[in-house]
Design an enzyme around this catalytic site. Structure first.
Site, PDB file in Angstrom:
ATOM      1  N   LYS A 273       0.642  -1.095  -0.108  1.00 18.44           N
ATOM      2  CA  LYS A 273       0.032  -0.073   0.154  1.00 18.44           C
ATOM      3  C   LYS A 273       0.840   1.361  -0.118  1.00 18.44           C
ATOM      4  CE  LYS A 273      -3.955  -1.840   2.522  1.00 18.44           C
ATOM      5  NZ  LYS A 273      -4.809  -1.760   1.397  1.00 18.44           N
ATOM      6  N   ARG A 347     -10.558 -11.545   1.833  1.00 15.10           N
ATOM      7  CA  ARG A 347     -11.312 -12.559   1.269  1.00 15.10           C
ATOM      8  C   ARG A 347     -10.636 -13.870   1.354  1.00 15.10           C
ATOM      9  NH1 ARG A 347     -11.525  -9.455  -4.205  1.00 15.10           N
ATOM     10  NH2 ARG A 347     -11.249  -7.806  -2.786  1.00 15.10           N
TER      11      ARG A 347
HETATM   12  N1  BES Z   1      -8.316  -3.841   4.368  1.00 15.46           N
HETATM   13  C1  BES Z   1      -8.397  -3.330   2.980  1.00 15.46           C
HETATM   14  C2  BES Z   1      -9.706  -2.670   2.580  1.00 15.46           C
HETATM   15  C3  BES Z   1      -9.802  -1.087   3.238  1.00 15.46           C
HETATM   16  C4  BES Z   1      -8.975  -0.296   2.454  1.00 15.46           C
HETATM   17  C5  BES Z   1     -10.585  -0.945   4.291  1.00 15.46           C
HETATM   18  C6  BES Z   1      -9.318   1.018   2.656  1.00 15.46           C
HETATM   19  C7  BES Z   1     -10.876   0.406   4.452  1.00 15.46           C
HETATM   20  C8  BES Z   1     -10.095   1.403   3.758  1.00 15.46           C
HETATM   21  C9  BES Z   1      -8.273  -4.517   1.973  1.00 15.46           C
HETATM   22  O1  BES Z   1      -7.362  -5.619   2.504  1.00 15.46           O
HETATM   23  C10 BES Z   1      -7.760  -4.110   0.798  1.00 15.46           C
HETATM   24  O2  BES Z   1      -6.733  -3.810   0.752  1.00 15.46           O
HETATM   25  N2  BES Z   1      -8.649  -4.051  -0.270  1.00 15.46           N
HETATM   26  C11 BES Z   1      -8.256  -3.769  -1.532  1.00 15.46           C
HETATM   27  C12 BES Z   1      -8.690  -4.760  -2.678  1.00 15.46           C
HETATM   28  C13 BES Z   1      -8.051  -4.675  -4.004  1.00 15.46           C
HETATM   29  C14 BES Z   1      -6.815  -4.842  -4.048  1.00 15.46           C
HETATM   30  C15 BES Z   1      -9.015  -5.468  -4.802  1.00 15.46           C
HETATM   31  C16 BES Z   1      -8.718  -2.363  -2.088  1.00 15.46           C
HETATM   32  O3  BES Z   1      -9.939  -2.167  -1.409  1.00 15.46           O
HETATM   33  O4  BES Z   1      -7.939  -1.498  -2.457  1.00 15.46           O
HETATM   34 MN    MN Z   2      -5.524  -5.494   1.821  1.00 14.18          MN
END
Ligand code: BES
Ligand code: MN
Ligand code: ZN
Length: 490
Positions: A273, A347
């Protein structure tokens, strides 16, 4: 802030302060009139002064004497009947204004004010939940206390019948669950590790008489939980699968299961990230925190249901051993997954947990997860995202949330979206591209949620607040607890 009920007439009660509602800028309720009569019309006189704006939550302090040294007049709004929103504002305004006063114990008559479509039980519960929200502090990691001790410490709610104490007991147990979820959510990743969550579950099991089991890496390997383990590979913290069981009904009654995402820190893994606000990914275990908090509420209330809580928990870290984009793993269900983005890890841990819960033969399974940023884009911070193939279960969860002010909004889950998860190399890919990102995440989970009624709550936008006053919200503990309360009655 502790709440209790009493059946004594308000005019005869002794307290440092009384919160007395004022309807439509001028009118007292029955209890307010009683107090006014005992004190020679001083409340009516204060209202006539015009110093209390009608806006819900405005307050006017009136100094009295004897067994009731002060009254806080609390405006309930322009209309004679409050809405849920204006009632909440009035309660918040009244309790906040009571904070600086030198009164340890207050009585509140705010539930005497009429609220459209809501009964006394609802108004009592709302006061408890709002009061406990105001009183919440997370200062265990500060060496010096920064805020004043919470006042009033005790709030007594005068009621007509002793039976009303059940509403206060329910809301108190729910608030205890909310506080637990907030504490766990607010704890940073170096304190709140998978091992810490497991210890917390063990402690709670001891305290409340629950069955607890914590599976370690070797046990997960034996169960072939390849998806969950693929997320844990990059971390030096050992992953855990926590199972808590509560039996409040006959052993033959199939349990309800709650599954909570427990990523104690989400760096994204090799699909790292960006740095900005990455600290907020300590909240990525708020699904786990909420199902543990709900278990606390249910056990404290001794609800007549059987409940299983399952928490898959790990960090998501990059390292030389971490899972790489393109890696293919075999989930516990036997389905193979191509991991195209290691940041779509929630997931992966949930799919194995959803397969694992099948062994408890649950009637209903609800999973709760801070699953997708896309859900925040779709719904913002008001509603959690609700996904379910069952109209009946979706309606139950929506009603439970709406009633307790912890709402969710139903999103689609049609088969059309499954196409986006096609992989040329494995049974399924772990991402479905940018369009409808929260829907394709739910579609991924649906492939594993077999053999029971299932719903998924995406709490990415509701589990915590960002900004200067950042912190965990404790949601959706109220929604889940209210859903289970309704199941226990039905
Ligand atoms: N924990 C995050 C989701 C999230 C992001 C929650 C920002 C709250 C605020 C999750 O694990 C994630 O990183 N999801 C990705 C999925 C994508 C790679 C398909 C996302 O939402 O960017
Ligand atoms: Mn994630
Ligand atoms: Zn995550």
């Amino acid at each position: 802030m502790q709440f209790s009920t009493r059946t004594t007439a308000p005019g005869r009660m002794r307290a440092g302060c009384a919160l007395v509602p004022v309807l439509a800028g001028k009118e007292l309720t029955a209890g307010g009139k009683e107090i006014d009569a005992v004190h020679g019309g001083r409340l009516a006189k204060a209202i006539r002064s015009g110093d209390l704006p009608a806006k819900a939550g405005s307050t006017l302090l009136v100094q009295l004497d004897g067994h009731l040294p002060r009254v806080l007049l609390v405006a309930m709004g322009d209309a004679r009947e409050a809405t849920e929103k204006s009632f909440g504002e009035a309660v918040r305004g009244g309790l906040r204004a009571a904070g600086p006063l030198a009164a340890d114990e207050a009585i509140s008559l705010l539930h005497e004010a009429p609220v459209a479509g809501r009964d006394t039980g609802w108004k009592l519960r709302a006061q408890v939940l709002i009061g406990r929200e105001i009183a919440y502090r997370f200062e265990t990691l500060k060496t010096r206390r920064e805020t004043q001790p919470v006042r009033p410490r005790r709030v007594v709610l005068p009621v007509q019948s002793a039976g009303m104490s059940a509403a206060v007991a329910q809301a108190t147990a729910i608030a205890n669950g909310v506080d637990m979820a907030k504490d766990l959510g607010n704890l940073p990743g170096n304190h709140c590790t998978p091992t810490y969550l497991a210890e917390t579950a063990r402690k709670m099991a001891r305290e409340l008489g629950l069955k607890v089991e914590v599976l370690d890496t070797r046990q997960m390997q034996a169960l072939k939980m390849g998806a969950l383990l693929s997320v844990a590979r990059g971390s030096d913290q050992p992953p855990k699968l926590i199972v808590l069981r509560y039996q409040g009904a006959g052993a033959k009654q199939p349990p309800i299961a709650l599954v909570g995402k427990g990523i104690t820190f989400d760096t994204g893994g090799i699909s790292l990230k960006p740095a900005a606000e990455m600290d907020e990914m300590k909240f990525d275990m708020c699904g786990a925190a909420s199902v543990l908090g709900t278990m606390r509420a249910v056990a404290e209330l001794g609800l007549k249901i059987n409940l299983v809580v399952v928490v898959p928990t790990t960090e998501n870290m990059p390292s030389g051993r971490a899972t790489k984009p393109g890696d293919i793993v075999t989930s516990m269900s036997g389905q193979t997954v191509e991991i195209l983005n290691t940041d779509a890890e929630g997931r992966l841990i949930l799919c194995d947990a959803l397969t694992y819960v099948q062994r408890f033969k649950p009637s209903t399974v609800v999973d709760v997860a801070t699953l997708t940023g896309a859900c925040v884009i779709a719904l913002g911070h008001h509603h959690s995202g609700l996904f379910s193939p069952s109209d009946a279960l979706a309606a139950e969860l929506q009603d439970a949330g709406r009633e307790i002010g912890d709402s969710c909004w139903r999103m689609p889950l049609d088969d059309e979206y499954q196409e986006q998860l096609k992989s040329p190399f494995a049974d399924v890919a772990n991402i479905g591209g940018r369009p409808a990102g929260s829907v394709t995440a739910a579609c991924f989970l649906s492939r594993f949620a077999k053999g029971y009624d299932w719903a998924h709550l995406d709490i990415a936008g509701t589990a915590w607040k960002s900004g200067a006053n950042k912190g965990a919200s404790g949601r959706p503990v109220p929604l889940l607890a209210n859903f289970l309360l309704a199941r226990a009655k039905g």
